[in-house]
Scaffold this motif. Structure first.
Motif, PDB file in Angstrom:
ATOM      1  N   ILE A  84       0.901  -1.413   0.176  1.00 19.16           N
ATOM      2  CA  ILE A  84      -0.052  -0.015  -0.053  1.00 19.16           C
ATOM      3  C   ILE A  84       0.754   1.294   0.049  1.00 19.16           C
ATOM      4  CG2 ILE A  84      -2.141  -1.034   0.933  1.00 19.16           C
ATOM      5  CD1 ILE A  84      -1.485   0.079   3.754  1.00 19.16           C
ATOM      6  N   GLY A  85       1.900   1.099   0.626  1.00 16.36           N
ATOM      7  CA  GLY A  85       2.952   2.381   0.752  1.00 16.36           C
ATOM      8  C   GLY A  85       3.772   2.480  -0.751  1.00 16.36           C
ATOM      9  N   ALA A  86       3.808   1.693  -1.420  1.00 16.40           N
ATOM     10  CA  ALA A  86       4.277   1.676  -2.890  1.00 16.40           C
ATOM     11  C   ALA A  86       3.286   2.155  -3.959  1.00 16.40           C
ATOM     12  CB  ALA A  86       4.978   0.139  -3.250  1.00 16.40           C
ATOM     13  N   LEU A  87       1.909   1.649  -3.522  1.00 15.98           N
ATOM     14  CA  LEU A  87       0.913   2.025  -4.455  1.00 15.98           C
ATOM     15  C   LEU A  87       0.896   3.475  -4.322  1.00 15.98           C
ATOM     16  CD1 LEU A  87      -1.373   1.295  -6.629  1.00 15.98           C
ATOM     17  CD2 LEU A  87      -2.738   0.681  -4.619  1.00 15.98           C
ATOM     18  N   ALA A  88       0.920   4.086  -3.169  1.00 13.46           N
ATOM     19  CA  ALA A  88       0.456   5.389  -2.754  1.00 13.46           C
ATOM     20  C   ALA A  88       1.485   6.390  -3.303  1.00 13.46           C
ATOM     21  CB  ALA A  88       0.285   5.836  -1.183  1.00 13.46           C
ATOM     22  N   ARG A  89       2.770   5.829  -3.427  1.00 11.35           N
ATOM     23  CA  ARG A  89       4.055   6.743  -3.609  1.00 11.35           C
ATOM     24  C   ARG A  89       4.114   6.876  -5.151  1.00 11.35           C
ATOM     25  NH1 ARG A  89       8.871   8.429  -1.011  1.00 11.35           N
ATOM     26  NH2 ARG A  89       8.297   7.969   1.052  1.00 11.35           N
ATOM     27  N   GLU A  90       3.480   8.001  -5.697  1.00 15.77           N
ATOM     28  CA  GLU A  90       3.672   8.220  -7.060  1.00 15.77           C
ATOM     29  C   GLU A  90       4.740   8.747  -7.719  1.00 15.77           C
ATOM     30  OE1 GLU A  90      -0.516   9.354  -8.000  1.00 15.77           O
ATOM     31  OE2 GLU A  90      -1.044   7.547  -8.000  1.00 15.77           O
ATOM     32  N   GLU A  91       5.942   8.308  -7.562  1.00 17.33           N
ATOM     33  CA  GLU A  91       7.135   8.793  -7.990  1.00 17.33           C
ATOM     34  C   GLU A  91       8.091   7.597  -7.850  1.00 17.33           C
ATOM     35  OE1 GLU A  91       9.842  10.813  -5.423  1.00 17.33           O
ATOM     36  OE2 GLU A  91       9.319   9.410  -3.736  1.00 17.33           O
ATOM     37  N   SER A  92       9.473   7.775  -8.588  1.00 18.24           N
ATOM     38  CA  SER A  92      10.580   6.795  -8.442  1.00 18.24           C
ATOM     39  C   SER A  92      11.508   7.144  -7.500  1.00 18.24           C
ATOM     40  CB  SER A  92      10.843   6.620  -9.808  1.00 18.24           C
ATOM     41  OG  SER A  92      10.066   5.738 -10.637  1.00 18.24           O
ATOM     42  N   ARG A  93      12.097   6.518  -6.593  1.00 17.50           N
ATOM     43  CA  ARG A  93      13.185   6.560  -5.605  1.00 17.50           C
ATOM     44  C   ARG A  93      13.720   5.302  -5.422  1.00 17.50           C
ATOM     45  NH1 ARG A  93      13.585  10.983  -2.168  1.00 17.50           N
ATOM     46  NH2 ARG A  93      11.499  11.967  -3.122  1.00 17.50           N
ATOM     47  N   GLY A  94      15.063   5.423  -5.912  1.00 20.41           N
ATOM     48  CA  GLY A  94      15.963   4.170  -5.864  1.00 20.41           C
ATOM     49  C   GLY A  94      15.327   2.812  -5.894  1.00 20.41           C
ATOM     50  N   ALA A  95      15.207   1.965  -5.237  1.00 22.40           N
ATOM     51  CA  ALA A  95      14.597   0.424  -5.385  1.00 22.40           C
ATOM     52  C   ALA A  95      13.007   0.591  -5.700  1.00 22.40           C
ATOM     53  CB  ALA A  95      14.911  -0.294  -4.450  1.00 22.40           C
ATOM     54  N   HIS A  96      12.476   1.778  -5.246  1.00 28.73           N
ATOM     55  CA  HIS A  96      11.120   1.830  -5.619  1.00 28.73           C
ATOM     56  C   HIS A  96      10.919   2.581  -7.086  1.00 28.73           C
ATOM     57  CE1 HIS A  96       6.716   2.927  -5.423  1.00 28.73           C
ATOM     58  NE2 HIS A  96       7.231   4.343  -5.351  1.00 28.73           N
ATOM     59  N   THR A  97      11.096   1.846  -7.962  1.00 26.16           N
ATOM     60  CA  THR A  97      10.846   2.278  -9.210  1.00 26.16           C
ATOM     61  C   THR A  97       9.447   2.359  -9.939  1.00 26.16           C
ATOM     62  OG1 THR A  97      13.518   1.964  -9.439  1.00 26.16           O
ATOM     63  CG2 THR A  97      12.118   2.407 -11.716  1.00 26.16           C
ATOM     64  N   ARG A  98       8.760   3.204 -10.032  1.00 25.59           N
ATOM     65  CA  ARG A  98       7.296   3.140 -10.856  1.00 25.59           C
ATOM     66  C   ARG A  98       7.397   3.416 -12.220  1.00 25.59           C
ATOM     67  NH1 ARG A  98       2.607   3.602  -7.254  1.00 25.59           N
ATOM     68  NH2 ARG A  98       1.699   3.953  -9.551  1.00 25.59           N
ATOM     69  N   THR A  99       7.265   2.364 -13.012  1.00 26.90           N
ATOM     70  CA  THR A  99       7.393   2.642 -14.445  1.00 26.90           C
ATOM     71  C   THR A  99       6.511   3.655 -14.896  1.00 26.90           C
ATOM     72  OG1 THR A  99       6.132   0.611 -14.794  1.00 26.90           O
ATOM     73  CG2 THR A  99       8.697   0.575 -14.930  1.00 26.90           C
ATOM     74  N   ASP A 100       5.452   3.919 -14.310  1.00 22.57           N
ATOM     75  CA  ASP A 100       4.371   4.637 -14.541  1.00 22.57           C
ATOM     76  C   ASP A 100       4.748   6.152 -14.060  1.00 22.57           C
ATOM     77  OD1 ASP A 100       3.785   3.598 -12.158  1.00 22.57           O
ATOM     78  OD2 ASP A 100       1.817   3.432 -12.405  1.00 22.57           O
ATOM     79  N   PHE A 101       5.647   6.171 -13.122  1.00 22.59           N
ATOM     80  CA  PHE A 101       6.030   7.436 -12.552  1.00 22.59           C
ATOM     81  C   PHE A 101       7.511   7.671 -12.696  1.00 22.59           C
ATOM     82  CE2 PHE A 101       1.762   6.927 -10.753  1.00 22.59           C
ATOM     83  CZ  PHE A 101       1.114   8.411 -11.305  1.00 22.59           C
ATOM     84  N   PRO A 102       8.277   7.622 -13.745  1.00 23.86           N
ATOM     85  CA  PRO A 102       9.765   7.238 -13.717  1.00 23.86           C
ATOM     86  C   PRO A 102      10.611   8.513 -13.013  1.00 23.86           C
ATOM     87  CG  PRO A 102       8.996   7.781 -15.710  1.00 23.86           C
ATOM     88  CD  PRO A 102       7.776   8.039 -15.050  1.00 23.86           C
ATOM     89  N   LYS A 103      10.004   9.704 -12.659  1.00 23.80           N
ATOM     90  CA  LYS A 103      10.514  10.930 -12.205  1.00 23.80           C
ATOM     91  C   LYS A 103      10.653  10.749 -10.596  1.00 23.80           C
ATOM     92  CE  LYS A 103      12.640  13.162 -15.515  1.00 23.80           C
ATOM     93  NZ  LYS A 103      12.135  13.199 -16.717  1.00 23.80           N
ATOM     94  N   ARG A 104      11.585  11.347  -9.999  1.00 20.77           N
ATOM     95  CA  ARG A 104      11.835  11.494  -8.584  1.00 20.77           C
ATOM     96  C   ARG A 104      11.090  12.977  -8.433  1.00 20.77           C
ATOM     97  NH1 ARG A 104      16.760  11.143  -4.691  1.00 20.77           N
ATOM     98  NH2 ARG A 104      16.703  12.993  -3.453  1.00 20.77           N
ATOM     99  N   ASN A 105      10.253  12.858  -7.476  1.00 19.80           N
ATOM    100  CA  ASN A 105       9.579  14.181  -6.989  1.00 19.80           C
ATOM    101  C   ASN A 105       9.749  14.776  -5.453  1.00 19.80           C
ATOM    102  OD1 ASN A 105       7.730  16.036  -6.570  1.00 19.80           O
ATOM    103  ND2 ASN A 105       5.869  14.836  -7.313  1.00 19.80           N
ATOM    104  N   ASP A 106      10.780  15.417  -5.252  1.00 12.97           N
ATOM    105  CA  ASP A 106      11.275  15.569  -4.115  1.00 12.97           C
ATOM    106  C   ASP A 106      10.181  16.920  -3.191  1.00 12.97           C
ATOM    107  OD1 ASP A 106      13.445  14.163  -3.971  1.00 12.97           O
ATOM    108  OD2 ASP A 106      14.858  15.848  -4.089  1.00 12.97           O
ATOM    109  N   GLU A 107       9.464  17.426  -4.110  1.00 13.18           N
ATOM    110  CA  GLU A 107       8.651  18.330  -3.639  1.00 13.18           C
ATOM    111  C   GLU A 107       7.399  17.784  -2.737  1.00 13.18           C
ATOM    112  OE1 GLU A 107       6.265  21.648  -5.834  1.00 13.18           O
ATOM    113  OE2 GLU A 107       8.534  21.487  -6.567  1.00 13.18           O
ATOM    114  N   LYS A 108       7.105  16.755  -3.559  1.00 12.27           N
ATOM    115  CA  LYS A 108       5.814  16.117  -2.713  1.00 12.27           C
ATOM    116  C   LYS A 108       6.326  14.793  -2.208  1.00 12.27           C
ATOM    117  CE  LYS A 108       1.266  14.200  -3.730  1.00 12.27           C
ATOM    118  NZ  LYS A 108       0.739  13.318  -4.538  1.00 12.27           N
ATOM    119  N   TRP A 109       7.252  13.962  -2.220  1.00 13.39           N
ATOM    120  CA  TRP A 109       7.627  12.808  -1.561  1.00 13.39           C
ATOM    121  C   TRP A 109       8.789  12.747  -0.983  1.00 13.39           C
ATOM    122  CZ3 TRP A 109       3.945   9.517  -0.947  1.00 13.39           C
ATOM    123  CH2 TRP A 109       2.687   9.609  -1.750  1.00 13.39           C
TER     124      TRP A 109
END
Lengths: 119, 291, 328
Positions: free
Chosen positions: A62-87
C-alpha cells in the motif's frame, strides 16, 4: 511480492498485489497448527513469522501504491521521475484493529543533503 | 605396461614392532612384480608428533625423505597409513605454498639437499587397487580366500584429509573392499571401518585408546566378521595387541584375528601363514587358517 | 527426480516418539536443491511436526549441521541429487556426540560450556608496555597464523565427527580448541602461557587422537587439528611438559634426532615414566613371547644421520632468531 512488488512496479501490478495480499491475510485468519506439542515446536514460530510477514508485505504494497514517483529501489514505471517536492518524506503505516492507514513524516537532513542518484 | 617401481618406505613400526608387515610386503611385491627400492637414508616422518613439536622441523624432515625419493626418481610407497597421511600433508603443503618450499630448501641446503616438490606418496593399497589394478591382482590369485568373512579397517590416515591424500573417498571408500574381493574374500560392512583405532593416544590416555579399539572390533564382530584386515601397522598394533585389554574393559569376548593387508594378499597368492609371520600376532589366526 | 528420505525422529514428550524411529518421506528434487530445502519442503507440505534448526541457508549461521548418510554436513551446503547419487540413499540424523532433544535438534549447552572454558576472548596485557603509544601492528603473516581458526561458525560439525569425543565426553573437543588457538596465536595476547597450562591439563589438547575427522568435516576450512598441533607446539615451547602428551612428543623428537627414527621401547619408557612402565610389564611379556617387544639396541641408525642433525640445528637457530625480533 516478486511478481507484484519488485524494483520495477506500476499501478496495475501493485493493485493486483494489494488485492491478493488482502486475500492471503484473510486466509491466514483460519490458519491451524498441525504440531500441537509444546516442545521444540518449530511450526509455531514459522506460523507466527508468516503472519508478521503478511502484514509487512501488505504495508509495503500500500505504501508503494500510494507513492507516485520513483526513488531508488522503488521504481514506478508509470512515474519514472523523482519528486522531492511532494515525496521527500517517510511513509508510516499504522495497523489498528486489522485496518492499515498511511501517514507521512518529514525527512530531517543532517550533514548531507539527499540528492538524486545517477548511474 | 609401465614398470612398477617405488622408493619403499615401510615406516618405523614395520621395521620393528610389526616387522611381519614389512616382510610380507616384500614377498607379495616380489610375486606381483612390484619393485621396492630401499631408502637407506630415510628418516622417520614423525607420525604426527613432530608436527606437534615444530611445524617447520616436521616439514623439513619430510622434505628430506622426499629428496631421497627424488634422487631415486621414484614415487614413495609406504605400508603405513600414518606415514602416508603425515608425508602427504607435508607434500601437499610444499606443493601448494611456494614460499614454504623455498624456506624449506634453504634449510635443506645446509645439509646439502634439495627438494623440487614433485614426489607422490602412495600406499601399498593404492598401488594394488590402481597402479597394478584390481583385475591384474585377481588374475594372480592362486588360493582364493573364500568363504572368509573379512572386515576392512581403513582407520583414519589412509582416508583423511582427503584433499592432501587425493585417492579414495573417505565416506564411501572402495579400494580395500575391491582388493579383498579380488582375493576372493567376502567383505563385511560396518560403521567403524573408517574411524580411529586410538593408537595416537595409547601412551597418553590409554583407557580411551582401549575403549576405542574395542568399539571398532565389536562393531565388526557384530556384523559377522571373522577377521579384520588393515592397511596400517598402528591400527594393527591396537586391534591386535590391545584386543585382550579391550575384552576386559568392555566385558565382551571378541577374538577377532587382525591381518596386515600384505598378509591377506600373501595368503591368496599361496604363501603360508608362517611365511607371512602370523605367529607374531597376539590374537591367533589359526582357527581361520585351518579351514 | 523423486528421492526417498529416511529421517530420524524423536520426541520425548509424545507417546510414539519416546523411542527414536526412522520416518520415510519422499520429495521431488530439482537440480541444485539442497538437503535443507528438502527438509523445509517436507515441513511445509508434508509434516510440520518435523523439527530441525536452520536460519541463513548460506553456510554462515551454523544452525543446520546434521548427519547426512552418516557424515556431518551443513544441510544448506549439501546438494541433494549428487549426495543421493553417491550414497544411493538419503538418511538424515541429528549430529553425534550431542544429546538429541527432538528430531534433528540437539542440545548445544555442553558445546557452549566448553567454548566458555577456553575463555574465548583476547587477553591483552593489563597495562600497556612502556613506550607503546600506537596500536599493535598485525602483519599479514601474524594474521595468517590464526586466520583459519577465525572462520568457525560454531556449527558443531567437528565435535560431531570427533572420534576422541565419542569415547571421552569430558574432552574439550576440536571446536573449543580451535577457538583457543585463535586467541593463543594472536600476537596481542598476553595470557597465552596461563591458557596453555590449563589446556595441557586432562581432557585438553592431549586428548586429541589425530583422527583428522574435524579437518575433513569442517564446512569452513577451520582445520581444528592444525590448531591443536599449534597449541601443542606452543605449550612445549612454553615449557609445559609435565604430561604424557608432551613427554611422548619430546621422546619422539629426541629419538629421531638420535637414530633418525622411532625408538619404541624408549618411547614407552619416557612417556609413561618408570612406574607405569613397570605396570606394563605383563603386557610386555606377552609381546615378548610373540617377538613384539621393541629392542632399542636393535635399532640401526639411518644413513647420513648428520643431515638430520643439521636440519635440527638449523631450525633451532632460525627459531631463536625469530624470537629475538621485537614484537609489533
Amino acid at each position: 511480492m516478486v511478481k507484484h512488488c519488485s524494483v520495477f512496479r506500476d499501478k496495475t501490478e501493485l493493485e493486483q498485489g494489494v488485492a491478493k495480499m488482502a486475500e492471503l491475510r484473510q486466509r491466514f485468519k483460519k490458519v491451524v497448527l498441525k504440531d500441537r506439542t509444546d516442545y521444540y515446536n518449530t511450526e509455531l514460530p514459522s506460523v507466527l513469522e508468516l503472519g508478521n510477514m503478511l502484514d509487512i508485505a501488505y504495508s509495503t504494497l500500500i505504501g508503494a501504491l500510494a507513492r507516485e514517483e520513483s526513488r531508488g529501489a522503488h521504481t514506478r514505471t508509470d512515474f519514472p521521475k523523482r519528486n522531492d517536492e511532494k515525496w521527500m518524506q517517510h511513509t508510516l503505516v499504522t495497523k489498528k484493529d486489522d485496518t492499515f492507514s498511511l501517514s507521512y513524516k518529514d525527512v530531517s537532513f543532517t550533514k548531507y543533503e539527499p540528492t538524486e542518484r545517477k548511474y | 605396461m609401465t614398470l612398477l617401481k617405488y622408493a619403499y618406505y615401510p615406516g618405523c613400526a614395520s621395521q620393528e614392532i610389526t616387522k611381519e608387515a614389512n616382510s610380507s610386503t616384500r614377498l607379495v611385491a616380489d610375486k606381483l612384480g612390484i619393485q621396492l627400492h630401499n631408502m637407506p637414508k630415510a628418516n622417520c616422518c614423525g607420525a604426527g608428533l613432530l608436527t606437534d613439536y615444530d611445524y617447520d622441523l616436521y616439514i623439513t624432515l619430510n622434505a628430506r625423505i622426499f629428496a631421497e625419493a627424488e634422487e631415486m626418481g621414484m614415487d614413495i610407497l609406504t605400508i603405513c597409513s600414518t606415514c602416508l597421511m603425515v608425508m602427504s600433508r607435508a607434500a601437499f603443503d610444499l606443493k601448494n605454498k611456494p614460499e614454504l618450499l623455498d624456506k624449506t630448501n634453504e634449510v635443506l641446503a645446509k645439509a646439502g639437499l634439495h627438494y623440487s616438490g614433485n614426489v607422490k606418496v602412495k600406499h601399498l593399497l593404492w598401488v594394488l587397487a590402481n597402479d597394478l589394478g584390481i583385475a591384474k591382482l585377481a588374475s594372480m590369485v592362486t588360493k582364493p580366500l573364500g568363504p572368509l568373512k573379512a572386515a576392512p579397517f581403513y582407520g583414519c590416515h589412509s582416508l583423511r584429509p582427503s584433499d592432501a591424500l587425493g585417492f579414495d573417498d573417505p565416506e564411501r571408500p572402495w579400494s580395500l573392499e575391491a582388493v579383498l574381493k579380488a582375493l576372493g574374500a567376502e567383505v563385511v560392512d560396518y560403521t567403524g571401518k573408517t574411524k580411529c583405532c586410538g593408537f595416537q593416544v595409547d601412551l597418553v590416555t590409554e583407557d580411551t585408546a582401549i575403549e576405542m579399539t574395542g568399539t571398532r572390533l565389536l562393531d565388526a564382530k557384530t556384523m559377522g566378521a571373522e577377521c579384520i584386515v588393515t592397511p596400517c601397522p598402528f591400527c594393527h598394533i591396537n586391534l591386535d595387541n590391545y584386543q585382550s585389554a579391550a575384552e576386559k574393559q568392555l566385558g565382551a569376548e571378541i577374538e577377532l584375528p587382525v591381518f596386515h593387508l600384505a598378509q591377506m594378499v600373501g595368503l591368496a597368492l599361496g604363501f603360508s601363514a608362517s611365511d607371512l609371520g602370523m605367529s607374531r600376532h597376539l590374537v591367533s589366526a589359526e582357527k581361520i587358517l585351518r579351514r | 527426480m523423486k528421492i526417498d528420505l529416511k529421517i530420524r525422529r524423536f520426541n520425548p514428550t509424545t507417546k510414539n516418539g519416546r523411542e527414536p524411529y526412522y520416518q520415510a518421506y519422499s520429495i521431488e528434487a530439482s537440480e541444485g536443491m539442497t538437503v535443507l530445502e528438502a527438509l523445509m519442503s517436507i515441513a511445509a507440505a508434508q509434516d510440520p511436526t518435523l523439527s530441525f534448526r536452520r536460519s541463513c541457508r548460506s553456510s554462515i549461521c551454523g544452525s543446520c549441521a546434521i548427519k547426512i548418510n552418516g557424515f556431518t554436513k551443513l544441510a544448506c551446503s549439501t546438494q541433494i541429487i549428487p549426495e543421493h547419487e553417491k550414497a544411493h540413499e538419503m538418511v538424515l540424523e541429528p549430529i553425534a556426540n550431542h544429546t538429541v532433544l527432538k528430531d534433528l535438534i540437539v542440545d548445544f549447552d555442553p558445546f557452549w560450556k566448553k567454548l566458555d572454558k577456553v575463555k574465548p576472548y583476547l587477553m591483552p596485557p593489563e597495562t600497556q608496555p612502556e613506550g607503546r603509544t600506537k596500536e599493535v601492528h598485525i602483519s599479514e603473516k601474524d594474521a595468517e597464523a590464526i586466520d583459519h581458526a577465525q572462520k568457525c561458525i560454531m556449527c558443531g560439525s567437528c565435535n560431531s565427527e570427533c572420534n576422541a569425543l565419542e569415547i571421552e565426553k569430558k574432552y574439550l573437543g576440536p571446536a573449543a580448541l580451535a577457538k583457543a588457538w585463535r586467541f593463543v596465536g594472536d600476537v596481542r595476547e598476553e595470557g597465552g602461557r596461563k591458557r596453555l597450562g590449563r589446556l595441557s591439563d586432562d581432557h585438553g589438547i592431549w586428548d586429541c587422537v589425530r583422527c583428522v575427522h574435524c579437518v575433513e568435516y569442517c564446512p569452513k576450512g577451520v582445520e581444528p587439528l592444525t590448531a591443536i598441533e599449534r597449541l601443542r607446539s606452543r605449550a612445549i615451547q612454553e615449557g609445559i611438559k609435565d604430561n604424557h602428551g608432551a613427554k611422548h612428543v619430546e621422546a619422539m623428537v629426541n629419538s629421531v634426532k638420535k637414530v633418525g627414527r622411532l625408538d619404541e621401547a624408549a618411547m614407552t619408557f619416557k612417556t609413561l615414566g618408570l612406574l607405569r612402565s613397570l605396570g606394563m610389564i605383563p603386557f610386555g611379556l606377552k609381546m615378548e613371547m610373540h617377538g613384539k617387544m621393541p629392542h632399542p639396541h636393535l635399532f640401526p641408525q639411518i644413513k647420513k644421520i648428520d643431515e638430520v642433525r643439521t636440519i635440527y640445528a638449523e631450525i633451532k637457530r632460525k627459531n631463536k632468531n625469530a624470537k629475538k625480533k621485537p614484537k609489533g
